[in-house]
Design a protein around this motif. Structure first.
Motif, short mmCIF file in Angstrom:
data_model
loop_
_atom_site.label_atom_id
_atom_site.label_comp_id
_atom_site.label_asym_id
_atom_site.label_seq_id
_atom_site.Cartn_x
_atom_site.Cartn_y
_atom_site.Cartn_z
N GLY A 58 -8.59 27.70 -8.75
CA GLY A 58 -7.32 27.49 -8.13
C GLY A 58 -6.47 26.74 -8.93
N HIS A 59 -6.70 26.04 -10.15
CA HIS A 59 -6.17 25.30 -10.64
C HIS A 59 -5.64 25.91 -11.94
CE1 HIS A 59 -7.15 21.94 -8.38
NE2 HIS A 59 -8.19 22.04 -8.43
N ASP A 60 -5.92 27.38 -12.40
CA ASP A 60 -5.24 28.21 -13.43
C ASP A 60 -3.75 28.37 -13.06
OD1 ASP A 60 -7.38 28.48 -15.40
OD2 ASP A 60 -8.30 29.54 -13.97
N LEU A 61 -2.85 28.44 -13.98
CA LEU A 61 -1.40 28.72 -13.58
C LEU A 61 -1.29 29.95 -13.55
CD1 LEU A 61 1.13 26.87 -14.12
CD2 LEU A 61 1.21 27.55 -16.39
N ASN B 118 0.06 26.79 -9.71
CA ASN B 118 -1.14 27.35 -9.78
C ASN B 118 -1.76 28.17 -8.68
OD1 ASN B 118 -2.29 25.60 -7.89
ND2 ASN B 118 -2.42 23.94 -9.50
N HIS B 119 -2.69 28.79 -9.13
CA HIS B 119 -3.28 29.86 -7.67
C HIS B 119 -3.29 29.10 -6.59
CE1 HIS B 119 -4.33 33.56 -10.11
NE2 HIS B 119 -4.01 32.45 -11.14
N ARG B 120 -3.75 27.67 -6.57
CA ARG B 120 -4.02 26.84 -5.42
C ARG B 120 -2.77 26.67 -4.70
NH1 ARG B 120 -5.08 21.22 -3.42
NH2 ARG B 120 -6.80 21.28 -2.14
N ASN B 121 -1.68 26.35 -5.34
CA ASN B 121 -0.40 26.16 -4.81
C ASN B 121 0.03 27.19 -4.10
OD1 ASN B 121 0.82 24.47 -7.82
ND2 ASN B 121 0.15 23.26 -5.98
N MET B 122 0.02 28.73 -4.56
CA MET B 122 0.40 29.76 -4.00
C MET B 122 -0.50 30.09 -2.48
SD MET B 122 3.04 30.45 -5.86
CE MET B 122 3.41 32.14 -5.00
N LEU C 73 11.66 24.90 -2.08
CA LEU C 73 12.04 24.73 -3.56
C LEU C 73 11.04 25.59 -4.38
CD1 LEU C 73 12.31 21.73 -2.31
CD2 LEU C 73 13.78 21.34 -4.08
N SER C 74 11.53 26.03 -5.56
CA SER C 74 10.76 26.57 -6.71
C SER C 74 9.48 25.88 -6.76
CB SER C 74 11.35 26.81 -8.03
OG SER C 74 12.75 27.55 -7.72
N GLU C 75 9.89 24.29 -6.77
CA GLU C 75 8.53 23.32 -7.19
C GLU C 75 7.53 23.19 -6.07
OE1 GLU C 75 12.47 21.98 -8.98
OE2 GLU C 75 11.88 23.17 -7.37
N THR C 76 7.91 23.94 -4.96
CA THR C 76 6.76 23.58 -3.76
C THR C 76 6.49 25.28 -3.35
OG1 THR C 76 8.70 23.71 -2.02
CG2 THR C 76 7.89 21.56 -3.00
N SER C 77 6.56 26.40 -4.10
CA SER C 77 5.72 27.30 -4.02
C SER C 77 6.37 28.37 -2.88
CB SER C 77 4.42 27.18 -3.71
OG SER C 77 3.85 26.25 -4.54
N PRO C 78 7.38 28.25 -1.94
CA PRO C 78 8.38 27.40 -2.04
C PRO C 78 8.30 26.73 -0.72
CG PRO C 78 9.30 29.48 -1.32
CD PRO C 78 7.76 29.67 -1.41
N VAL D 201 2.86 21.70 -3.35
CA VAL D 201 3.62 20.98 -4.63
C VAL D 201 3.18 21.27 -5.94
CG1 VAL D 201 4.54 18.85 -5.33
CG2 VAL D 201 4.58 19.30 -2.98
N PHE D 202 4.03 21.77 -6.83
CA PHE D 202 3.70 21.98 -8.25
C PHE D 202 3.19 21.06 -9.04
CE2 PHE D 202 7.65 20.82 -11.17
CZ PHE D 202 7.76 19.53 -10.37
#
Length: 565
Positions: free
Chosen positions: A210-213, A232-236, A365-370, A420-421
């Motif tokens: 999950g921590h891979d980009l 990262n995968h976890r964010n998404m 936002l883009s920074e929050t996946s979104p 959150v990114f």
């Protein structure tokens, strides 16, 4: 996250059955989520574009072949960057999911970028490969020597439309409409050749966590130089799990959901809420290649009884004002999702009157996946708000002095959650400016009402200072959107010797009889004196991003250039 309604008053308004928390580790990576979707919905249509449908099973095969080509033929390794630059076409999900299945990091790129903007993004991300539409290849040629790109895959608009439509569309686009400027990229491979070669190559499933980009998603650059948000995968997965739960009350129970994908898939909103989310539900995305061609857009809408629609204010406003919109059957529409910019009350109310569906405005936002928050999709949406935080998400309103604002008072929105990114790529300095521990400082001014619903007031950087009073452009635009004869409006602050700044509005007319005097008279009835526009300029159109968001920054730059002359 605590579940105290004293601390989180929005929890009591969660639609029934939606959990307060989700599991961001539900899948090891997006690859497992994709494989599950391909397997569960193999026979269902995944995408439709220009009259051609692609099933989840076909998408599975093509993405596997594309991933194998990237790995075996190009020798790309886990974590390498690949740029994708094209509008909404069937090739986009193939390239997107294929790259992720190969373990690569996707750099989504706006196809309308200038060569300068392309060079910045490609160099900044360190992209080694690119999938690009032939229409834009001439711009790549101009900047290629200044990038690290070694592998080029070129596609044409009709490539996945089947015989003979592929040949006809590609010929018309190139030779009749002359939409493909001549270019020279000798090492480029066609998209079809890449898929064919991949079908004969070995695919090796990468080991990912999950921590891979997964993505370097560039911000729109509306507040400065575009920066790459690392998701990262976890964010998404966190955002997808939240969306899956949140949308359940509005999901179709009488057949497959059909989602309108008019926003480009390279934009984080459509990337998550259309392309990725459909893998969880088996919905079909109706890809709109050029949403600005409203006649063709309406023709596409008439082909299906759509159940979900993701869009933003300018898109909905444009459709509402089109003379043919009454031809569309909205009887199955269950969810209207609005984001990307403020949804004006006048537009929301007209959409509800036309379709019977209350738009559920959200925020992210883009920074929050979104996505950070959304209105419920069960018909209880509160027009004029961005709803309540999603599961496992917290929002708070912070004042300039670093203390939390009381309910009803404005301040900057801070967010915390698994979506959150991890920061801006190669920009620890910029990352430090927006992170306070686990909290992301959004740069947006908002308020939380007594029930815990949030409203966006405006961007901090767009705020206008008039004689010591704060004026928020969103409020002015909201009021003028209801003025008879106004189609679109944008508001900015301009320098003023007496009041520091003055309010200026740019208006596109719906009624040619509209005058500056009638606008001023309307404002006099609806705005206090210091908020009223001192300057009114009529335009035939307003500058917008390719997504359709009005660019106040461009208008400010025009004003600065005009003053300098």
């Amino acid at each position: 996250m605590e579940t105290s309604t004293a601390k989180y008053p929005w929890l009591k308004f969660y639609p029934k059955g939606i959990p307060y928390e989700i599991n961001p580790d539900a899948y090891p990576s997006l690859v497992e989520l994709m494989e599950e979707g391909f397997r569960n919905f193999s026979g269902k249509a995944a995408y439709s574009c220009m009259g051609k449908e692609m099933t989840y099973g076909e998408l599975d095969t093509m993405t596997r072949n594309f991933a194998a080509y990237l790995q075996s033929d190009l020798g790309l390794q886990k974590g390498d960057r690949i740029a994708i630059q094209m509008p909404n076409l069937l090739q986009y999900p193939v390239a997107l999911f294929g790259a992720l299945r190969a373990g690569l990091t996707v750099v989504n790129t706006n196809p309308l970028y200038t060569p300068r903007e392309m060079q910045h993004q490609f160099r900044d991300s360190g992209a080694k490969a690119i999938v690009i539409l032939a229409n834009f290849a001439v711009n790549l040629e101009k900047v290629l020597p200044q990038t690290d790109i070694k592998h080029i895959i070129v596609t044409q608009i009709g490539d996945l439309l089947g015989f003979p439509k592929k040949q006809i569309v590609n010929a018309v686009v190139k030779y009749v409409k002359k939409m493909v400027p001549a270019y020279s990229l000798p090492t480029a491979v066609s998209f079809g050749d890449a898929l064919n070669r991949g079908s004969r190559s070995e695919y090796r499933k990468p080991t990912l966590s999950g921590h891979d980009l997964a993505f370097i998603q560039y911000t729109g650059g509306t507040t400065g130089v575009s920066k790459g948000a690392m998701l990262n995968h976890r964010n998404m997965i966190a955002n997808l799990e939240g969306q899956n739960e949140w949308m359940k009350p509005g999901m179709s129970t009488d057949g497959q959901d059909v989602i309108v994908a008019a926003l480009p898939l390279y934009h984080v909103y459509a990337l998550t809420c259309n392309a990725m989310a459909a893998l969880k539900t088996g919905a079909m995305n109706l890809l709109i290649t050029n949403p600005r061609d409203l006649n063709a857009f309406i023709d596409d809408l008439k082909k299906y009884k759509v159940t979900m629609f993701t869009g933003l204010n300018t898109l909905y406003n444009g459709l509402l004002n089109h003379p043919r919109i009454g031809e569309v059957d909205w009887s199955r529409l269950k969810i209207t999702s609005a984001g990307g910019m403020a949804l004006q009350t006048a537009v929301a109310e007209r959409w509800k009157a036309m379709t019977g569906n209350v738009p559920a405005e959200g925020y992210g936002l883009s920074e929050t996946s979104p996505v950070l928050s959304s209105n419920p999709v069960d018909g209880t949406a509160r027009i004029g708000t961005i709803g309540v935080p999603w599961p496992s998400t917290e929002l708070k309103i912070m004042q300039e002095d670093g203390t939390e604002a009381p309910q009803g008072a404005p301040g900057e929105i801070w967010a915390r959650g698994p979506q959150v990114f991890t920061g801006y790529y190669n920009r620890p300095d910029e990352t430090a400016k927006v992170m306070e521990g686990e909290w992301f400082k959004t740069g947006d001014v908002g308020v939380m009402d007594e029930d815990g619903f949030f409203r966006i007031v405006d961007r901090k950087k767009d705020m206008i200072l008039v004689s010591g009073f704060n004026v928020y452009p969103n409020e002015i635009e909201e009021v003028l959107a209801k003025c008879p004869g106004v189609l679109e409006v944008a508001c900015i602050g301009v320098p003023d010797d007496k009041s520091t700044e003055a309010v200026k509005v740019f208006i596109v007319k719906k009624d040619e009889a509209l005058t500056a005097e009638s606008v001023k008279a309307y404002c006099a009835e609806n705005l206090t004196n210091y908020k009223r526009p001192r300057h009114i300029e009529f335009r035939t159109e307003l500058p917008k991003t390719n997504v359709g968001k009005i660019l106040r920054r461009a208008l400010k730059e025009e004003e600065m250039a005009r003053k300098a002359r």
